[in-house]
Design an enzyme around this catalytic site. Structure first.
Site, PDB file in Angstrom:
ATOM      1  N   ASN A 247     -10.011  -0.584   1.085  1.00  0.00           N
ATOM      2  CA  ASN A 247      -8.774  -0.467   0.845  1.00  0.00           C
ATOM      3  C   ASN A 247      -8.169  -1.257  -0.387  1.00  0.00           C
ATOM      4  O   ASN A 247      -8.398  -2.349  -0.836  1.00  0.00           O
ATOM      5  CB  ASN A 247      -8.063  -1.433   2.100  1.00  0.00           C
TER       6      ASN A 247
ATOM      7  N   CYS B 242       0.831  -1.272   0.035  1.00  0.00           N
ATOM      8  CA  CYS B 242       0.019   0.013   0.200  1.00  0.00           C
ATOM      9  C   CYS B 242       0.941   1.279  -0.008  1.00  0.00           C
ATOM     10  O   CYS B 242       0.412   2.218  -0.350  1.00  0.00           O
ATOM     11  CB  CYS B 242      -0.878   0.078   1.149  1.00  0.00           C
TER      12      CYS B 242
ATOM     13  N   HIS C 103      -3.441   6.700   3.289  1.00  0.00           N
ATOM     14  CA  HIS C 103      -3.945   5.406   2.681  1.00  0.00           C
ATOM     15  C   HIS C 103      -5.372   5.104   3.228  1.00  0.00           C
ATOM     16  O   HIS C 103      -5.483   5.092   4.293  1.00  0.00           O
ATOM     17  CB  HIS C 103      -2.872   4.551   3.036  1.00  0.00           C
TER      18      HIS C 103
HETATM   19  O1  UT7 Z   1      -3.315  -1.870   3.993  1.00  0.00           O
HETATM   20  C1  UT7 Z   1      -3.045  -2.332   5.194  1.00  0.00           C
HETATM   21  C2  UT7 Z   1      -3.956  -3.354   5.475  1.00  0.00           C
HETATM   22  N1  UT7 Z   1      -4.386  -3.750   6.841  1.00  0.00           N
HETATM   23  C3  UT7 Z   1      -5.038  -2.922   7.429  1.00  0.00           C
HETATM   24  O2  UT7 Z   1      -5.166  -1.672   7.515  1.00  0.00           O
HETATM   25  C4  UT7 Z   1      -5.910  -3.491   8.548  1.00  0.00           C
HETATM   26  C5  UT7 Z   1      -5.572  -2.749  10.224  1.00  0.00           C
HETATM   27  N2  UT7 Z   1      -6.646  -3.494  11.117  1.00  0.00           N
HETATM   28  C6  UT7 Z   1      -7.818  -3.066  10.952  1.00  0.00           C
HETATM   29  O3  UT7 Z   1      -8.482  -2.318  10.301  1.00  0.00           O
HETATM   30  C7  UT7 Z   1      -8.740  -3.663  12.091  1.00  0.00           C
HETATM   31  O4  UT7 Z   1      -7.847  -4.399  13.128  1.00  0.00           O
HETATM   32  C8  UT7 Z   1      -9.850  -4.795  11.646  1.00  0.00           C
HETATM   33  C9  UT7 Z   1     -10.915  -3.922  10.915  1.00  0.00           C
HETATM   34  C10 UT7 Z   1      -9.194  -5.752  10.451  1.00  0.00           C
HETATM   35  C11 UT7 Z   1     -10.653  -5.313  12.656  1.00  0.00           C
HETATM   36  O5  UT7 Z   1     -11.234  -4.549  13.584  1.00  0.00           O
HETATM   37  P1  UT7 Z   1     -10.843  -4.617  14.963  1.00  0.00           P
HETATM   38  O6  UT7 Z   1     -11.825  -3.695  15.540  1.00  0.00           O
HETATM   39  O7  UT7 Z   1      -9.634  -4.494  15.497  1.00  0.00           O
HETATM   40  O8  UT7 Z   1     -11.726  -5.820  15.403  1.00  0.00           O
HETATM   41  P2  UT7 Z   1     -10.975  -7.350  15.939  1.00  0.00           P
HETATM   42  O9  UT7 Z   1     -10.063  -8.044  14.969  1.00  0.00           O
HETATM   43  O10 UT7 Z   1     -10.593  -6.961  17.571  1.00  0.00           O
HETATM   44  O11 UT7 Z   1     -12.388  -8.244  15.896  1.00  0.00           O
HETATM   45  C12 UT7 Z   1     -13.523  -8.026  17.004  1.00  0.00           C
HETATM   46  C13 UT7 Z   1     -14.310  -9.071  16.654  1.00  0.00           C
HETATM   47  C14 UT7 Z   1     -13.982 -10.512  16.550  1.00  0.00           C
HETATM   48  O12 UT7 Z   1     -14.978 -11.310  17.371  1.00  0.00           O
HETATM   49  P3  UT7 Z   1     -14.636 -11.708  19.047  1.00  0.00           P
HETATM   50  O13 UT7 Z   1     -13.358 -12.671  18.655  1.00  0.00           O
HETATM   51  O14 UT7 Z   1     -14.685 -10.472  19.667  1.00  0.00           O
HETATM   52  O15 UT7 Z   1     -15.913 -12.445  19.198  1.00  0.00           O
HETATM   53  C15 UT7 Z   1     -13.866 -10.979  15.209  1.00  0.00           C
HETATM   54  O16 UT7 Z   1     -14.146 -12.160  14.981  1.00  0.00           O
HETATM   55  O17 UT7 Z   1     -15.232  -8.885  15.628  1.00  0.00           O
HETATM   56  C16 UT7 Z   1     -15.208 -10.235  14.643  1.00  0.00           C
HETATM   57  N3  UT7 Z   1     -15.097  -9.774  13.166  1.00  0.00           N
HETATM   58  C17 UT7 Z   1     -16.047  -9.581  12.597  1.00  0.00           C
HETATM   59  N4  UT7 Z   1     -17.515  -9.500  12.940  1.00  0.00           N
HETATM   60  C18 UT7 Z   1     -18.471  -9.441  11.848  1.00  0.00           C
HETATM   61  C19 UT7 Z   1     -14.057  -9.881  12.675  1.00  0.00           C
HETATM   62  N5  UT7 Z   1     -14.318  -9.445  11.157  1.00  0.00           N
HETATM   63  C20 UT7 Z   1     -15.737  -9.320  11.337  1.00  0.00           C
HETATM   64  C21 UT7 Z   1     -16.570  -8.941  10.281  1.00  0.00           C
HETATM   65  N6  UT7 Z   1     -17.846  -8.982  10.567  1.00  0.00           N
HETATM   66  N7  UT7 Z   1     -16.081  -8.953   9.183  1.00  0.00           N
END
Ligand code: UT7
Length: 328
Positions: A283, A113, A253
């Site tokens: 993204n 990215c 980004h």
């Molecule tokens: O270009 C670079 C590319 N990458 C990035 O920029 C990614 C950077 N990271 C992020 O943007 C965030 O970490 C995410 C959007 C990927 C995730 O957000 P988060 O607030 O950090 O959520 P989390 O990973 O802590 O997950 C919270 C909960 C989990 O459930 P439990 O374990 O709390 O029951 C996940 O399983 O949300 C769940 N979850 C979802 N629920 C519904 C993860 N993805 C999804 C989804 N829909 N798509």
């Protein structure tokens, strides 16, 4: 030293729209979760038979038209992508053929990215060295082809698109002022596709284990991003003797609205000065900052003389920032 800036700009996104509602039909997710955690409402996906080179070529043609140049005037094509049409050969050669840039050499830059910032930086240096006069810099991606459509953690974030800039000499006081590039090398599952390279060639077993798709530790990337974005922007500003308060528009980004808000806060840049289009495209990796510039131009928000900062981060882990005074 001559001033290097953008002579023409173009963007292109595929027509197919993939909304949060469409994702709800495929995996256990909701529009509410995706919107509040990321800011994304929809993204564009390539169609069957459409490659990253097709997106890049369309954006490049628009940039050439905007610069009032012909493809044969271009001496070099630098393509930022991590989703090339083929494993080998370089995707920029395909674009060279598609647009008829018969006099141009072409190579790809793989910095995920951060690629668009890295490519503009390399292009500027090559022009300032006297080696080239007109360089086409493109960021193009079809990340939808690399994600695991069963993985709600990662797949819902990404989309496809392309942006292109013709780089050349611009009048005094305009163009690229400074840039900064950084890397914090990792060799783990932070953000990568494990199989299909030379260390872990794609075997039937690895395909069945879904190792040919993008894997990501979202939390680790999030923590890296909120640190790297402000750091890179501050370093680029320092390199150019630029006061952050003088920035008219910040083009971050477009990975996650919460990351962008955190970076803006740390930089003390008000959100009114931060350009956002993440809700439209998600993204798009190396295309994301260029798509933001393209939209800002279409809306009349970006104008000649504006002082802008581009800042990004991605797999690698790479990060970088570039500051310029818009020259068109
Ligand atoms: O270009 C670079 C590319 N990458 C990035 O920029 C990614 C950077 N990271 C992020 O943007 C965030 O970490 C995410 C959007 C990927 C995730 O957000 P988060 O607030 O950090 O959520 P989390 O990973 O802590 O997950 C919270 C909960 C989990 O459930 P439990 O374990 O709390 O029951 C996940 O399983 O949300 C769940 N979850 C979802 N629920 C519904 C993860 N993805 C999804 C989804 N829909 N798509």
């Amino acid at each position: 030293m001559n001033n290097v800036g953008i002579l023409g700009f173009g963007k292109y996104v595929p027509e197919k729209i993939m909304s949060n509602a469409d994702w709800e039909k495929l995996v256990d997710t909701s529009d509410e979760w995706i919107t509040t955690r990321t800011g994304i409402k929809e993204r564009r996906f390539v169609e069957e038979g459409q490659g990253t080179s097709d997106l890049g070529a369309e954006a490049a043609k628009k940039a050439l038209k905007d610069a009032r140049l012909e493809a044969k005037d271009i001496e070099l094509i630098i393509l930022a992508t991590c989703s090339a049409d083929y494993r080998v050969q370089n995707c920029s050669s395909l674009i060279q053929k598609k647009i008829g840039a018969v006099n141009a050499a072409a190579f790809d830059i793989q910095a995920a990215c951060s690629g668009f910032i890295y490519s503009l930086t390399v292009g500027k240096a090559l022009i300032q060295s006297g080696m080239y006069k007109k360089i086409l810099v493109i960021g193009a991606e079809s990340i939808s082809r690399l994600v695991d459509m069963q993985d709600r953690n990662t797949a819902i974030l990404f989309g496809d698109g392309a942006a292109a800039a013709v780089l050349g000499e611009v009048e005094e006081g305009y163009g690229i002022i400074s840039s900064y590039m950084g890397t914090e090398g990792v060799d783990d599952d932070t953000l990568r596709i494990k199989a299909g390279g030379t260390l872990y060639p794609a075997t039937v077993e690895r395909v069945e284990n879904r190792e040919i798709y993008l894997e990501m530790n979202g939390t680790d990337v999030f923590k890296f991003a909120v640190r790297a974005l402000p750091h890179a922007t501050k370093e680029a500003a320092k390199n150019g003797n630029v006061n952050l308060a003088d920035i008219d528009i910040l083009f971050p980004h477009q990975a996650n609205l919460r990351i962008i808000e955190s970076a803006a806060k740390r930089l003390r840049i008000p959100m009114e000065k931060v350009y956002l289009n993440i809700h439209k495209y998600g993204n798009t990796s190396a295309a994301s900052i260029g798509l933001a510039i393209g939209d800002a131009l279409e809306e009349g928000r970006l104008k000649k003389g504006d002082l802008i900062a581009l800042t990004g981060f991605g797999a690698g882990l790479t990060y970088g920032s570039l500051i310029m005074r818009w020259s068109k």
